[in-house]
Design a protein around this motif. Structure first.
Motif, short mmCIF file in Angstrom:
data_model
loop_
_atom_site.label_atom_id
_atom_site.label_comp_id
_atom_site.label_asym_id
_atom_site.label_seq_id
_atom_site.Cartn_x
_atom_site.Cartn_y
_atom_site.Cartn_z
N ASP A 335 0.84 -1.19 0.00
CA ASP A 335 0.00 0.00 0.00
C ASP A 335 0.89 1.25 0.00
OD1 ASP A 335 0.85 -0.74 2.64
OD2 ASP A 335 -0.41 0.89 3.39
N ARG A 336 0.51 2.23 -0.83
CA ARG A 336 1.21 3.50 -0.96
C ARG A 336 2.72 3.31 -1.13
NH1 ARG A 336 -2.30 7.49 0.57
NH2 ARG A 336 -0.62 8.98 0.94
N PRO A 337 3.13 2.47 -2.08
CA PRO A 337 4.57 2.19 -2.22
C PRO A 337 5.38 3.41 -2.65
CG PRO A 337 3.34 1.28 -4.06
CD PRO A 337 2.32 1.77 -3.09
N VAL A 338 4.79 4.28 -3.48
CA VAL A 338 5.54 5.44 -3.96
C VAL A 338 5.82 6.41 -2.81
CG1 VAL A 338 5.52 7.41 -5.54
CG2 VAL A 338 4.60 5.20 -6.28
N GLU A 339 4.80 6.70 -2.01
CA GLU A 339 4.99 7.61 -0.90
C GLU A 339 6.02 7.07 0.10
OE1 GLU A 339 2.24 6.60 -2.17
OE2 GLU A 339 0.89 8.28 -2.58
N ARG A 340 5.93 5.79 0.38
CA ARG A 340 6.88 5.19 1.33
C ARG A 340 8.31 5.19 0.76
NH1 ARG A 340 4.11 2.37 5.38
NH2 ARG A 340 1.88 2.07 4.95
N TRP A 341 8.41 4.94 -0.53
CA TRP A 341 9.74 4.90 -1.16
C TRP A 341 10.40 6.27 -1.12
CZ3 TRP A 341 13.39 1.66 -2.62
CH2 TRP A 341 14.36 2.07 -3.52
N LEU A 342 9.67 7.29 -1.50
CA LEU A 342 10.24 8.63 -1.53
C LEU A 342 10.55 9.13 -0.12
CD1 LEU A 342 8.08 10.20 -4.36
CD2 LEU A 342 10.46 9.49 -4.47
N LEU A 379 0.66 3.03 -12.56
CA LEU A 379 1.22 3.60 -11.35
C LEU A 379 2.66 4.02 -11.62
CD1 LEU A 379 -0.03 1.14 -8.54
CD2 LEU A 379 -0.74 3.52 -8.86
N PRO A 380 3.19 4.94 -10.84
CA PRO A 380 4.61 5.29 -11.01
C PRO A 380 5.50 4.08 -10.72
CG PRO A 380 3.48 6.95 -9.70
CD PRO A 380 2.53 5.79 -9.84
N GLY A 381 6.46 3.88 -11.57
CA GLY A 381 7.44 2.82 -11.37
C GLY A 381 8.77 3.39 -10.95
#
Length: 830
Positions: A335-342, A379-381
């Motif tokens: 869940d919310r991988p982009v937000e967590r990654w950034l 989704l953003p990759g």
């Protein structure tokens, strides 16, 4: 079960559940877990070596933390080995953990490692004219990491990858075709191209990683991927590699056996490339015929820690992935991988003292989403998040972006294996020592400063030196910063998974690190070919503190030294012995026997050096000059105890130097060096050195010989430039000689002089140039003053001395000095 999957033998009825996956794919891993939850099979068959079945229960151990790898090595030849890596996002690992959690048997069904390692041994490595060439590092990586990983290929189990095959082996026969070559390397690249993608990684992210897996459609991805692979195999076959046929025949036999035991409640997790072959209708006799006569070798297996960096393609693992850190994040943060990654990226950049605020993270998330929409992605990759990080957090610079890629996209995660895992006794002893000495293996490179006056640091040093002697390069010694004492050591540590193979290989020497290092040192001493190799081994034995091995090494050393009459060999061997004597003081090692051999070796060098320096050509003279430097340094390090027992060794060495400096048959580079060494030791007055230089630079000496003498005297970057700066008489002699060299001889001596002066520091060269530009008449400092030293005044300059007093007090750690301390410091300044 799906109706399209029939038993491999062609029997009527539903077949096994074939879950074709991409190895190390988080999307495949989530899909496997959902499919197993939906189907609830009674047994799970996994692509991997069957010898590891007994190791599967260890995957449930609390101390087991992926990434880890199954390690197989030949019992009689531990260096012949192969790894089968698994990360937490590997479908095979997820299948193992699901089976253990639900009490379902899990078994490996790929070709046994006993055949894989033996097959590799029989298959020749291509020579440069037969295929691609390999460096020694690449060859070691190839032997340690199979291209297929457990049959774990680069993506979807590419054709031509079937166990630890040598690079370049199994090339397709017939005229090469671009499409066939593409399939052999990466089957998913063809599917991505058919879908209009130029990047298979991006296509895989869009169709698998960004696709939610619900219970109702848990089997749909495998059915679609299986149909795609069936079309590819119908078009391209095995890609010209026969080993896939053998592996798949063995897997079909194992699937049949499981079906007989568990009826049709069988799930198979394998590379998607194998799915069409496992559906194929064949007979048992035909499959067994393919397996008949396979070579065998006795093997052992265990679990070993692995790293994300070794999962990356850049690390050399053939079935690797580009971004294990990113894939690990996608698997652990659905869940919310982009937000967590950034957010992770921002935390890393802040730790590196870059200004990154919450607003940067918010803006980067928005930019990544916008880029994904513009590019038509769901989704953003990784590419979108990387572009967003570069633009927003890195201000367009690729320098901090490289740090993000190294630390996060690839990552330095190191797995852990429980102590109950099978291991050779040497590995267990090493693990015990690592725990006791608090030297935890880490995948990232770090420096370790050791103070040998402390007991723990001394034991750490012994362990690292013993491992180096065994060929286990966990630590690499470095030059210590800020100290030249023998009580301090600096090491660069980095644990690589392949070191587990080196430990297993070293297990043939003993069951403990001490016993193995001792046996290895004794064997190396007997097998050493050169005297210098034996002296270097003696030094390593002292560093590693191997008292039982040292007598054997010393006996071999004494025998070799007595039989070797080559002065060059003796001079090359002496420095290592003398360095070894220094370690006895701080390590408490008895070096009496070593001192006797060193003294005897030095005596033979003293006697044999003058005749050995006669009639040498330029190359041999340069090599002998290096030997003279080495012996000079070694004699200077000899202790007073050695000098008392065997006479004044330093005085005799100075006598040898005087003999060499005055013999016309000795090459100029050696004569010049001996004069310089005597001058530095205070055994030769500056006036005498100037007189000798004047004789050599007289018109009667050949220009080439004079240039060689100059190189020996002030060359090699050994402070000769500063000598010319402070003694302008010597500089004047060189200047006058150089301006008087005939034109026809100048081009001959120019390369030698260029080599001599190019070794000086830029500041020294500038100062010399300025002095030469002024000319002899303007060199006021060249006048001999009352002090008797050219270039120095007759009395102390109090003003300049007072200017350095604060710095001297700081360096010496003094408080505000009284008048007596000032007087002492003035004496130091003089």
């Amino acid at each position: 079960m799906t109706g399209v999957d029939r038993p491999p033998g062609g029997a009527v009825g539903p077949g096994p559940l074939l879950l074709g996956v991409r190895h190390h794919g988080p999307g495949s891993a989530r899909a496997v877990r959902a499919a197993l939850e939906a189907a609830r099979p009674r047994v799970v068959l996994i692509e991997g070596p069957p010898e590891a079945d007994a190791l599967i229960p260890l995957a449930a151990d609390e101390e087991m933390r992926p990434p880890v790898a199954l390690l197989a090595h030949a019992v009689d030849e531990p260096g012949r080995s192969a790894f089968w890596p698994l990360a937490e996002f590997s479908p095979e690992w997820v299948a193992i953990r699901w089976a253990l959690e639900h009490g379902v048997p899990a078994r490996f069904i790929d070709l046994p490692a006993t055949h894989t390692l033996a097959w590799e041994k029989e298959e020749p490595t291509p020579t440069p004219d037969q295929g691609e060439s390999e460096s020694p590092e690449a060859e070691g990586e190839r032997n340690a990491s199979p291209r297929d990983g457990s049959g774990e290929p680069e993506v979807a189990d590419r054709p031509g990858a079937s166990g630890p095959t040598p690079s370049g082996a199994g090339e397709p026969s017939g005229p090469p075709q671009a499409s066939e070559d593409t399939v052999r390397i990466d089957p998913l690249a063809v599917l991505a191209e058919a879908a209009g993608y130029d990047d298979p990684e991006r296509w895989w992210e869009d169709v698998v990683e960004h696709r939610g897996v619900g219970r109702g459609d848990a089997l749909a991805p495998f059915a679609a991927l299986g149909e795609a692979m069936a079309a590819l195999r119908e078009e391209y076959g095995t890609g010209g590699h026969d080993r896939d046929l053998v592996r798949e025949a063995y897997m079909r036999l194992q699937v049949r056996a499981a079906q007989r035991e568990f009826e049709h409640d069988v799930a198979v997790v394998c590379g998607a490339w194998h799915v069409p072959a496992l559906r194929q209708r064949t007979t048992v006799a035909a499959d067994r015929a393919l397996l008949k006569g396979l070579p065998k070798v006795k093997t052992d297996m265990t679990w070993v820690p692995w790293t994300y960096r070794r999962l990356a393609r850049a690390g050399g693992y053939g079935a690797g992935i580009d971004s294990p850190g990113w894939y690990g994040h996608l698997f652990s943060a659905p869940d919310r991988p982009v937000e967590r990654w950034l957010t992770k990226v921002a935390r890393l950049l802040r730790e590196e003292d870059r200004i990154v605020s919450s607003a940067h993270v918010i803006e980067a998330v928005r930019l990544a989403g916008t880029l994904a929409a513009l590019r038509g992605r769901p989704l953003p990759g990784l590419s979108e998040t990387t572009d967003a990080v570069r633009a927003v957090m890195c201000e367009g610079s690729d320098v901090p972006l490289a740090l993000v890629h190294d630390r996060l996209v690839v990552g330095d995660v190191l797995g852990e294996v429980p102590a109950s895992a099978p291991a050779v006794p040497l590995q267990r002893d090493l693990a015990r020592l690592q725990k006791r000495l608090r030297l935890k293996p880490e995948p990232s490179e770090r420096e370790l400063e050791l103070d040998l006056r402390k007991e723990t640091d001394t034991e750490r040093s012994r362990l690292l030196h013993r491992l180096r002697l065994l060929g286990v390069g966990w630590g690499e010694p470095m030059a210590s910063r800020g100290s030249t004492g023998t009580f301090r050591e600096t090491w660069r540590l980095r644990w690589e998974p392949e070191l587990a193979v080196r430990v297993a290989e070293a297990g043939v020497w003993g069951t403990t690190v001490l016993a193995a290092a001792t046996a290895k040192a004794e064997t190396d001493a007997v097998a050493a070919q050169a005297l210098a190799d034996v002296t270097a081994l003696a030094e390593r034995c002292l560093l590693a503190e191997l008292p039982d091995a040292l007598p054997v090494v010393m006996r071999v050393l004494a025998d070799r030294a007595a039989l070797d009459a080559d002065v060059g060999h003796l001079a090359q061997a002496l420095p290592a012995l003398v360095r070894s004597l220094r370690y006895g003081d701080v390590r408490g090692t008895d070096t009496e026997a070593l001192a006797g051999v060193a003294a005897g070796l030095a005596e033979r060098v003293f006697v044999g050096l003058p005749p050995a320096c006669a009639a040498l050509d330029a190359e041999a003279a340069e090599e002998m000059r290096r030997h003279v430097d080495a012996v000079h340094g070694a004699v200077g390090l000899l202790g007073e105890g050695t000098a008392a027992a065997h006479g004044d060794m330093r005085a005799r060495w100075r006598a040898v130097l005087r003999v060499l400096s005055g013999r016309d048959t000795v090459p100029g580079v050696i004569r010049g060096r001996t004069v310089r060494l005597l001058l530095d030791d205070g055994e030769l007055a500056q006036d005498e050195a100037a007189r000798l230089m004047g004789l050599v630079l007289s018109p009667g000496t050949a220009p080439a010989d004079a240039a060689a003498w100059i190189e020996g005297f002030v060359g090699g970057g050994s402070g000769g430039g500063m000598l010319l700066v402070h003694d302008e008489r010597l500089l004047g002699l060189v200047d006058a000689w150089l301006t008087g060299v005939p034109a026809e001889a100048f081009t001959d001596v120019l390369p030698l002089l260029r080599r001599t002066f190019s070794a000086y520091e830029p500041g020294v060269r500038r100062t010399l140039g300025e002095l030469v530009r002024r000319g002899p008449g303007a060199r006021g400092s060249a006048v001999v003053t009352g002090a008797g030293v050219p270039g120095f005044a007759s009395d102390l300059d109090a003003g300049r001395a007072d200017a350095v007093m604060p710095v001297l007090r700081l360096l010496l750690g003094l408080d505000e000095p009284d008048g007596s301390e000032v007087d002492d410091l003035v004496g130091v300044a003089r």
